[in-house]
Design a protein around this motif. Structure first.
Motif, PDB file in Angstrom:
ATOM      1  N   ILE A 185       0.830  -1.208   0.000  1.00 48.06           N
ATOM      2  CA  ILE A 185       0.000   0.000   0.000  1.00 48.06           C
ATOM      3  C   ILE A 185       0.865   1.259   0.000  1.00 48.06           C
ATOM      4  O   ILE A 185       0.790   2.065  -0.907  1.00 48.06           O
ATOM      5  CB  ILE A 185      -1.012   0.069   1.156  1.00 48.06           C
ATOM      6  N   TYR A 186       1.746   1.425   0.998  1.00 49.20           N
ATOM      7  CA  TYR A 186       2.472   2.683   1.184  1.00 49.20           C
ATOM      8  C   TYR A 186       3.889   2.691   0.596  1.00 49.20           C
ATOM      9  O   TYR A 186       4.434   3.750   0.338  1.00 49.20           O
ATOM     10  CB  TYR A 186       2.548   3.024   2.672  1.00 49.20           C
TER      11      TYR A 186
ATOM     12  N   TYR B 174       1.161  10.899   0.550  1.00 48.24           N
ATOM     13  CA  TYR B 174       0.200  10.182   1.389  1.00 48.24           C
ATOM     14  C   TYR B 174      -0.984  11.071   1.780  1.00 48.24           C
ATOM     15  O   TYR B 174      -1.525  10.969   2.887  1.00 48.24           O
ATOM     16  CB  TYR B 174       0.898   9.649   2.646  1.00 48.24           C
TER      17      TYR B 174
ATOM     18  N   THR C 112      -4.101   9.628   3.438  1.00 49.24           N
ATOM     19  CA  THR C 112      -3.996   9.070   4.793  1.00 49.24           C
ATOM     20  C   THR C 112      -3.377  10.098   5.745  1.00 49.24           C
ATOM     21  O   THR C 112      -2.474   9.782   6.522  1.00 49.24           O
ATOM     22  CB  THR C 112      -3.200   7.751   4.792  1.00 49.24           C
TER      23      THR C 112
ATOM     24  N   GLU D 288      -0.899  -7.068   3.564  1.00 48.10           N
ATOM     25  CA  GLU D 288      -1.687  -5.881   3.215  1.00 48.10           C
ATOM     26  C   GLU D 288      -2.838  -5.646   4.190  1.00 48.10           C
ATOM     27  O   GLU D 288      -3.149  -4.507   4.538  1.00 48.10           O
ATOM     28  CB  GLU D 288      -2.219  -6.018   1.788  1.00 48.10           C
ATOM     29  N   THR D 289      -3.445  -6.710   4.673  1.00 52.80           N
ATOM     30  CA  THR D 289      -4.566  -6.575   5.607  1.00 52.80           C
ATOM     31  C   THR D 289      -4.128  -5.818   6.859  1.00 52.80           C
ATOM     32  O   THR D 289      -4.829  -4.928   7.327  1.00 52.80           O
ATOM     33  CB  THR D 289      -5.121  -7.961   5.989  1.00 52.80           C
ATOM     34  N   GLN D 290      -2.972  -6.152   7.404  1.00 49.35           N
ATOM     35  CA  GLN D 290      -2.475  -5.463   8.597  1.00 49.35           C
ATOM     36  C   GLN D 290      -2.180  -3.999   8.304  1.00 49.35           C
ATOM     37  O   GLN D 290      -2.405  -3.143   9.147  1.00 49.35           O
ATOM     38  CB  GLN D 290      -1.237  -6.168   9.144  1.00 49.35           C
ATOM     39  N   HIS D 291      -1.705  -3.688   7.109  1.00 49.92           N
ATOM     40  CA  HIS D 291      -1.411  -2.301   6.758  1.00 49.92           C
ATOM     41  C   HIS D 291      -2.679  -1.477   6.563  1.00 49.92           C
ATOM     42  O   HIS D 291      -2.691  -0.283   6.806  1.00 49.92           O
ATOM     43  CB  HIS D 291      -0.505  -2.237   5.516  1.00 49.92           C
ATOM     44  N   ARG D 292      -3.749  -2.110   6.140  1.00 48.58           N
ATOM     45  CA  ARG D 292      -5.019  -1.387   5.957  1.00 48.58           C
ATOM     46  C   ARG D 292      -5.556  -0.864   7.293  1.00 48.58           C
ATOM     47  O   ARG D 292      -6.270   0.123   7.325  1.00 48.58           O
ATOM     48  CB  ARG D 292      -6.064  -2.284   5.298  1.00 48.58           C
ATOM     49  N   THR D 293      -5.220  -1.532   8.396  1.00 44.62           N
ATOM     50  CA  THR D 293      -5.726  -1.103   9.699  1.00 44.62           C
ATOM     51  C   THR D 293      -4.939   0.064  10.290  1.00 44.62           C
ATOM     52  O   THR D 293      -5.420   0.724  11.208  1.00 44.62           O
ATOM     53  CB  THR D 293      -5.720  -2.271  10.704  1.00 44.62           C
ATOM     54  N   CYS D 294      -3.749   0.335   9.793  1.00 42.55           N
ATOM     55  CA  CYS D 294      -2.892   1.383  10.377  1.00 42.55           C
ATOM     56  C   CYS D 294      -3.599   2.739  10.407  1.00 42.55           C
ATOM     57  O   CYS D 294      -3.801   3.320  11.476  1.00 42.55           O
ATOM     58  CB  CYS D 294      -1.580   1.518   9.609  1.00 42.55           C
TER      59      CYS D 294
END
Length: 170
Positions: A37-38, A125, A128, A144-150
């Motif tokens: 993602i980032y 960014y 976000t 990616e799932t863990q990064h979506r929650t950041c």
């Protein structure tokens, strides 16, 4: 004079002035693992950055944490600058929280759990809050799932503090 003879002279001048080029090894040329993602990577030399603050996370994570900041971050914290300027980078190191084997009332870091990176770039960014996020386990990016929650977590809890949880411990 033949140009080939000038090369050692030029190098000697550069070396004596501290401007000589540094050789790049194959290790330096390897691409770094970046967060999905980032595209955030673990910065070189982050372990030498100044301490922003320690933290402790209770259950369920049961972690000891240290947040470090690059020069831009530390200056912003000391000056009370919000929002943080572009170029701010924060690194959170986390370890399992264990009891000291030598002193039962003390806690010490156990196994490392994660390194998390926040990079401020208000253009890159923008969606976000100006921050890019990276979460790494054993030097590899989390999925990616863990990064979506950041961002969602930061947005819900600390939007008014430029999305940063950690307060400076003077």
């Amino acid at each position: 004079m033949n140009p080939i003879y000038l090369v050692p002279c030029v190098f000697a001048i550069l070396a004596s002035s501290g401007l000589a080029a540094v050789a790049v090894t194959n290790e330096d040329a390897k691409p770094r693992a970046s967060s999905p993602i980032y595209g955030v990577t673990i910065p070189d030399g982050y372990r030498q950055w100044e301490l922003v603050a320690p933290a402790e996370e209770a259950e369920p994570l049961n972690e000891l944490r240290a947040v470090l900041g690059n020069v831009v971050a530390i200056k912003a914290y000391r000056d009370g600058t919000l929002p943080f300027p572009d170029g701010t980078v924060l690194a959170k190191l986390a370890w399992k929280h264990i009891q000291s084997p030598e002193f039962e009332s003390a806690s010490v870091p156990g196994a490392a759990t994660t390194v998390q990176i926040m990079v401020k770039d208000s253009k890159k960014y923008a969606a976000t809050g100006g921050w890019g996020f990276g979460r790494f386990v054993d030097g590899k990016p989390a999925d990616e799932t863990q990064h979506r929650t950041c961002f969602a977590c930061h947005e819900a809890r600390v939007q008014g503090l430029d999305y940063v949880f950690t307060r400076y411990a003077p």
